[in-house]
Design a protein around this motif. Structure first.
Motif, PDB file in Angstrom:
ATOM      1  N   LEU A  39      38.795  -5.933  21.563  1.00  0.00           N
ATOM      2  CA  LEU A  39      38.369  -6.456  22.867  1.00  0.00           C
ATOM      3  C   LEU A  39      38.724  -7.939  22.993  1.00  0.00           C
ATOM      4  CD1 LEU A  39      34.906  -4.659  23.041  1.00  0.00           C
ATOM      5  CD2 LEU A  39      36.949  -4.090  24.379  1.00  0.00           C
ATOM      6  N   TRP A  84      38.216   3.832  20.646  1.00  0.00           N
ATOM      7  CA  TRP A  84      36.871   3.260  20.554  1.00  0.00           C
ATOM      8  C   TRP A  84      36.345   3.221  19.121  1.00  0.00           C
ATOM      9  CZ3 TRP A  84      34.721   0.161  23.716  1.00  0.00           C
ATOM     10  CH2 TRP A  84      33.325  -0.037  23.730  1.00  0.00           C
ATOM     11  N   PHE A  95      42.398  -8.147  23.948  1.00  0.00           N
ATOM     12  CA  PHE A  95      42.550  -7.837  25.374  1.00  0.00           C
ATOM     13  C   PHE A  95      42.095  -9.014  26.232  1.00  0.00           C
ATOM     14  CE2 PHE A  95      40.594  -6.365  29.364  1.00  0.00           C
ATOM     15  CZ  PHE A  95      41.733  -5.859  29.993  1.00  0.00           C
ATOM     16  N   ASP A  96      40.966  -9.582  25.840  1.00  0.00           N
ATOM     17  CA  ASP A  96      40.409 -10.710  26.599  1.00  0.00           C
ATOM     18  C   ASP A  96      41.393 -11.880  26.658  1.00  0.00           C
ATOM     19  OD1 ASP A  96      38.247 -11.867  28.057  1.00  0.00           O
ATOM     20  OD2 ASP A  96      37.763 -13.081  26.306  1.00  0.00           O
ATOM     21  N   ALA A  98      47.729 -11.351  34.757  1.00  0.00           N
ATOM     22  CA  ALA A  98      46.758 -11.199  35.846  1.00  0.00           C
ATOM     23  C   ALA A  98      46.405  -9.723  36.025  1.00  0.00           C
ATOM     24  CB  ALA A  98      47.322 -11.773  37.137  1.00  0.00           C
ATOM     25  N   ASP A  99      47.399  -8.868  35.879  1.00  0.00           N
ATOM     26  CA  ASP A  99      47.168  -7.428  35.950  1.00  0.00           C
ATOM     27  C   ASP A  99      47.164  -6.875  34.529  1.00  0.00           C
ATOM     28  OD1 ASP A  99      47.198  -4.680  36.249  1.00  0.00           O
ATOM     29  OD2 ASP A  99      48.771  -4.639  37.760  1.00  0.00           O
ATOM     30  N   LYS A 100      45.976  -6.757  33.953  1.00  0.00           N
ATOM     31  CA  LYS A 100      45.838  -6.156  32.626  1.00  0.00           C
ATOM     32  C   LYS A 100      44.729  -5.128  32.717  1.00  0.00           C
ATOM     33  CE  LYS A 100      42.772  -9.817  30.827  1.00  0.00           C
ATOM     34  NZ  LYS A 100      42.531 -10.780  29.744  1.00  0.00           N
ATOM     35  N   ARG A 101      44.926  -4.006  32.064  1.00  0.00           N
ATOM     36  CA  ARG A 101      44.011  -2.881  32.209  1.00  0.00           C
ATOM     37  C   ARG A 101      43.673  -2.341  30.831  1.00  0.00           C
ATOM     38  NH1 ARG A 101      47.530   0.162  37.022  1.00  0.00           N
ATOM     39  NH2 ARG A 101      48.089  -1.761  38.111  1.00  0.00           N
ATOM     40  N   LEU A 102      42.414  -2.290  30.539  1.00  0.00           N
ATOM     41  CA  LEU A 102      41.950  -1.764  29.246  1.00  0.00           C
ATOM     42  C   LEU A 102      41.565  -0.310  29.418  1.00  0.00           C
ATOM     43  CD1 LEU A 102      40.937  -2.332  26.263  1.00  0.00           C
ATOM     44  CD2 LEU A 102      38.691  -2.703  27.314  1.00  0.00           C
ATOM     45  N   TYR A 103      42.099   0.542  28.534  1.00  0.00           N
ATOM     46  CA  TYR A 103      41.765   1.961  28.618  1.00  0.00           C
ATOM     47  C   TYR A 103      41.360   2.418  27.227  1.00  0.00           C
ATOM     48  CZ  TYR A 103      42.158   6.777  30.357  1.00  0.00           C
ATOM     49  OH  TYR A 103      41.892   8.066  30.754  1.00  0.00           O
ATOM     50  N   ALA A 104      40.094   2.756  27.083  1.00  0.00           N
ATOM     51  CA  ALA A 104      39.554   3.097  25.764  1.00  0.00           C
ATOM     52  C   ALA A 104      39.059   4.529  25.741  1.00  0.00           C
ATOM     53  CB  ALA A 104      38.408   2.153  25.404  1.00  0.00           C
ATOM     54  N   ASN A 105      39.319   5.195  24.617  1.00  0.00           N
ATOM     55  CA  ASN A 105      38.882   6.581  24.432  1.00  0.00           C
ATOM     56  C   ASN A 105      38.260   6.755  23.054  1.00  0.00           C
ATOM     57  OD1 ASN A 105      40.057   8.681  26.669  1.00  0.00           O
ATOM     58  ND2 ASN A 105      41.232   6.783  26.583  1.00  0.00           N
ATOM     59  N   PRO A 106      37.360   7.722  22.936  1.00  0.00           N
ATOM     60  CA  PRO A 106      36.743   7.945  21.629  1.00  0.00           C
ATOM     61  C   PRO A 106      37.780   8.406  20.607  1.00  0.00           C
ATOM     62  CG  PRO A 106      35.530   9.088  23.370  1.00  0.00           C
ATOM     63  CD  PRO A 106      36.827   8.632  23.963  1.00  0.00           C
ATOM     64  N   LEU A 153      49.132  -2.382  30.437  1.00  0.00           N
ATOM     65  CA  LEU A 153      48.093  -1.400  30.130  1.00  0.00           C
ATOM     66  C   LEU A 153      47.804  -1.502  28.642  1.00  0.00           C
ATOM     67  CD1 LEU A 153      46.329   1.069  30.957  1.00  0.00           C
ATOM     68  CD2 LEU A 153      48.284   2.509  30.362  1.00  0.00           C
ATOM     69  N   ARG A 159      36.231  -3.016  16.758  1.00  0.00           N
ATOM     70  CA  ARG A 159      36.045  -2.981  18.210  1.00  0.00           C
ATOM     71  C   ARG A 159      36.059  -4.376  18.836  1.00  0.00           C
ATOM     72  NH1 ARG A 159      31.109   0.707  19.694  1.00  0.00           N
ATOM     73  NH2 ARG A 159      32.474   2.258  18.692  1.00  0.00           N
TER      74      ARG A 159
END
Lengths: 246, 246
Positions: free
Chosen positions: A205, A194, A208-209, A214-222, A189, A201
């Motif tokens: 990204l 943001w 993350f890229d 294989a299981d990667k999850r991006l979670y972005a908040n202000p 995770l 930014r």
């Protein structure tokens, strides 16, 4: 106090509060002593899952966030937690060396974490197949190389970090991150603020890229670098718990 | 069958399965009839929270995903769910008009949803202060303008959409999205597929960036437009439930 044959020089009880047992330990390495804290359920079994907590810049092994997360892991999920002081942080801050983050420091931290994990697993209390890692910002700068070098981590929360920064960090460290990221394999995770003022930014990204999992999850908040909302912290805990307790 | 004085022309029982009561309804609008489905707990109270489900392109009011989500909302959280056929979809597909997504169609859909929400609230079963919306892809293209125009939605799951697309969609629709996005105010979970082949990465991030909600959360996972993992669907449900049941 207990003496350990390998790298765990000293481990001592620091007390028990609200069902959480806390111990202090020191890892002995050629480069020096690495101080750490271990939190376990008061009533622990013989194969407890374990999460390693990497602190951020200016933090330490037992700062407020580490303590909060450690207690949450233990009390909500029965997962043990451990943290160590990073180079130039906590009890290692007074060594008089200039605080710079570069590939050499990252390499030291990889060794620190590996020695710590060796020693903790030697205690015979933890399940070596259920070890997680959580660390953002500096905890990702140093944690990502550790995860890639070690291979024993089964789930990670990373983030607040990119392929470059406006903070004082050497290019050599980011070069290592860019090289290591595609080799990351565990479910991850990846947290992002943001409006992060330390990591632009596009650079976040881009990191993350690059992650190989294989299981990667991006979670972005202000919000800015230090403004991660509480619900994000909870999601990180839930992610690690879901992976380790599945 | 029940006749309703305002816009709900017809509502009829379609059966009850696993504790979920299903009803079919039609909304009468000057532009034509809008067919919908309503799912409620078998034992419902008088102020049940309600979530409106917007389907994606080529989907319809009772496609597999709508049915799965509706049942999950009702059974896991006691939240009612409703869906309608979008223009040119489901029971509205045979009207012989060319299928194009533009600002005019989005405007029709805004009216369809507003009339539907009016009629459903008139039933007296739902809590007008606890209404959510969930819809990605076409469900966001049409849903975002509805949320901004209506103001009664307290939480939304949107995503799989950007400020442009390689799919057949008119510029006028994206111009409306770009104009509306900053006026969105409700807490919003915005889903993204990192390798979306219909909406380019930068365009999706640009739409998220434009959203006006103070509480907006971006959640991205690897894979193409139609490859959203199951855990993302669960997170969407959890988000809506946490907002409506808080």
């Amino acid at each position: 106090m207990r003496y350990h044959p390998r790298m765990l020089e000293r481990i001592s009880e620091a007390g028990t509060a609200e069902g959480v047992r806390e111990r202090r330990f020191d890892i002995v390495r050629p480069e020096g002593r690495v101080p750490g804290v271990l939190w376990t359920p008061e009533q622990a079994g013989s194969a407890t899952p374990l999460v390693l907590l990497g602190h951020g810049g200016a933090g330490h092994k037992r700062d407020e966030s580490r303590l909060e997360r450690a207690h949450a892991y233990v009390r909500r999920y029965g997962i043990a937690a451990a943290a160590i002081d990073g180079p130039y942080h906590g009890d290692r801050a007074a060594r008089g060396r200039e605080q710079r983050y570069d590939a050499t420091v990252a390499g030291e931290m990889v060794g620190d974490w590996q020695a710590t994990l060796d020693a903790l697993l030697d205690l015979g209390e933890f399940d070596e197949d259920r070890v997680g890692y959580g660390g953002v910002s500096m905890g990702t700068m140093f944690g990502l190389p550790f995860l890639v070098a070690d291979g024993r981590i089964r789930a990670a929360v990373l983030g607040l970090c990119g392929v470059r920064s406006s903070a004082r960090t050497e290019d050599s460290l980011f070069a290592r991150l860019v090289r290591d990221a595609p080799r990351l394999a565990c479910p991850t995770l990846f947290l992002m603020q943001w409006d992060d003022e330390l990591f632009d930014r596009e650079g976040v990204l881009a990191l993350f890229d690059l992650l190989g999992s294989a299981d990667k999850r991006l979670y972005a908040n202000p919000g800015g670098h230090a403004e991660t909302p509480q619900h994000v912290r909870d999601l990180g805990l839930e992610f690690i718990a879901a992976q380790l307790l599945a």
